[in-house]
Design an enzyme around this catalytic site. Structure first.
Site, mmCIF file in Angstrom:
data_model
loop_
_atom_site.group_PDB
_atom_site.id
_atom_site.type_symbol
_atom_site.label_atom_id
_atom_site.label_comp_id
_atom_site.label_asym_id
_atom_site.label_seq_id
_atom_site.Cartn_x
_atom_site.Cartn_y
_atom_site.Cartn_z
ATOM 1 C CB SER A 15 -0.878 -0.056 1.355
ATOM 2 O OG SER A 15 -1.443 1.119 1.361
ATOM 3 C CG HIS A 39 -3.806 -1.539 -1.116
ATOM 4 N ND1 HIS A 39 -4.901 -2.418 -1.582
ATOM 5 C CD2 HIS A 39 -4.203 -0.928 -0.058
ATOM 6 C CE1 HIS A 39 -5.975 -2.207 -0.597
ATOM 7 N NE2 HIS A 39 -5.568 -1.299 0.231
ATOM 8 C CG ASP A 41 -5.018 2.147 1.372
ATOM 9 O OD1 ASP A 41 -6.111 1.481 1.071
ATOM 10 O OD2 ASP A 41 -3.998 2.137 1.500
ATOM 11 C CG MET A 43 -8.559 6.929 2.668
ATOM 12 S SD MET A 43 -7.910 6.891 4.325
ATOM 13 C CE MET A 43 -6.857 5.337 4.282
ATOM 14 C CG HIS A 72 -9.312 -0.200 0.241
ATOM 15 N ND1 HIS A 72 -8.622 -0.281 1.315
ATOM 16 C CD2 HIS A 72 -10.601 -0.419 0.399
ATOM 17 C CE1 HIS A 72 -9.471 -0.263 2.256
ATOM 18 N NE2 HIS A 72 -10.560 -0.683 1.729
ATOM 19 C CG MET A 74 -11.331 2.817 2.813
ATOM 20 S SD MET A 74 -9.685 2.458 3.455
ATOM 21 C CE MET A 74 -8.613 3.098 1.994
ATOM 22 C CG MET A 143 -11.345 -3.068 5.909
ATOM 23 S SD MET A 143 -9.799 -2.867 5.004
ATOM 24 C CE MET A 143 -9.020 -1.795 6.048
ATOM 25 C CG ASP A 181 -6.125 -3.127 3.625
ATOM 26 O OD1 ASP A 181 -4.857 -2.562 3.991
ATOM 27 O OD2 ASP A 181 -6.872 -2.218 3.041
HETATM 28 C C1 DX5 Z 1 -5.932 1.673 5.834
HETATM 29 C C2 DX5 Z 1 -5.701 1.120 4.582
HETATM 30 C C3 DX5 Z 1 -4.524 0.339 4.438
HETATM 31 C C4 DX5 Z 1 -3.377 0.950 4.835
HETATM 32 C C5 DX5 Z 1 -2.710 -0.205 5.604
HETATM 33 O O1 DX5 Z 1 -7.411 2.069 6.023
HETATM 34 O O2 DX5 Z 1 -6.766 0.636 3.928
HETATM 35 O O3 DX5 Z 1 -4.508 -0.217 3.157
HETATM 36 O O4 DX5 Z 1 -2.456 1.319 4.155
HETATM 37 O O5 DX5 Z 1 -1.495 0.094 6.176
HETATM 38 P P1 DX5 Z 1 -0.703 -0.737 7.374
HETATM 39 O O6 DX5 Z 1 -0.254 -1.904 6.578
HETATM 40 O O7 DX5 Z 1 0.290 0.265 7.793
HETATM 41 O O8 DX5 Z 1 -1.795 -1.159 8.404
HETATM 42 ZN ZN ZN Z 2 -6.411 -0.362 1.938
#
Ligand code: DX5
Ligand code: ZN
Length: 234
Positions: A15, A39, A41, A43, A72, A74, A143, A181
């Site tokens: 990620s 990956h 993310d 948000m 991903h 969110m 998650m 994740d």
């Molecule tokens: C959190 C994200 C993850 C995040 C994971 O909401 O969806 O993808 O990057 O980070 P680590 O591996 O540090 O927990």
């Molecule tokens: Zn993620």
């Protein structure tokens, strides 16, 4: 022993949430020879209390990344906002069931745009109500932290849900990938793999290490060792 025949192999999806955003292209290149996916993310500061990146950056990354993008989302209203990520070149687009109004229609829209469709569940969201949707998706993301931030500790409380989901997939003879994740690192990946996950997202473990590529290889080796015989791809 749990049947493992339907598991394609162990996949690692670093990620970039924990990468240096001023040099994302280089950060992706640093793992391109050893990882399976990147990956990303997304948000929106509504579905989660954090704001990261969006479509223009995904479009740019898609142009330079040697690895396929695993987006991903969110975000609220993925029914409206997720398909453009597939159009932008993401080869996997995952939405949260907690946010989707019509997950079947959305998954079909993503697949019609040649993306793999992923369905994500927060730690407290049970998997059973969504079993009927599994034929409509390519990946189930469970998650293992509350979505929103990198660097949180792995939630062991999710392990029974991973186990139950793997059993459901085996019973249904399903090829859906099971992604985890959050909090995945050398200390936790083995128990997530043993519980039945086969696609592993790791942010801080990879990008806060001195050697991201070596960490990806270590994570893959540890996951493989937890489920010998599963990995037929590498
Ligand atoms: C959190 C994200 C993850 C995040 C994971 O909401 O969806 O993808 O990057 O980070 P680590 O591996 O540090 O927990
Ligand atoms: Zn993620």
């Amino acid at each position: 022993m749990r049947p493992t025949l339907r598991r394609v192999g162990i996949q690692i999806s670093p990620s970039i949430l924990s990468a240096d955003f001023s040099r994302l292209g280089d950060e992706v290149a640093a793992v391109s020879a050893v990882a399976d996916w990147v990956h990303v993310d997304v948000m929106d500061n509504h579905f989660v209390p954090n704001l990261t990146l969006g479509l223009p950056i995904v479009e740019s990354l898609a142009r330079v990344s040697a690895l396929p993008l695993d987006c991903h989302l969110m975000i609220d209203d993925p029914d409206r906002w997720a398909p453009p990520y597939a159009e932008a070149g993401a080869q996997s687009v995952t939405f949260h069931v907690e946010a989707a109004a019509d997950p079947v229609r959305l998954a079909r829209a993503l697949r019609s745009l040649s993306a793999r469709a992923g369905m994500a569940l927060k730690p407290a969201t049970p998997v059973e109500p969504y079993v009927g949707l599994l034929p409509e998706v390519d990946m189930l993301l469970l998650m293992t932290v509350e979505p929103g931030f990198g660097g949180q500790p792995f939630l062991d409380v999710v392990l029974p849900k991973i186990r139950a989901a793997r059993q459901l997939l085996v019973d249904a003879d399903s090829q859906v990938w099971l992604q985890v994740d959050g909090g995945i690192g050398p200390e936790t990946i083995e128990r997530a793999a043993e519980a039945g996950a086969d696609v592993f997202v790791a942010g801080s473990a990879v990008y806060r290490s001195d050697d991201p590529a070596a960490m990806v290889e270590l994570l893959r080796a540890k996951a493989r060792s937890a489920v010998p015989g599963v990995d037929v791809r590498h």
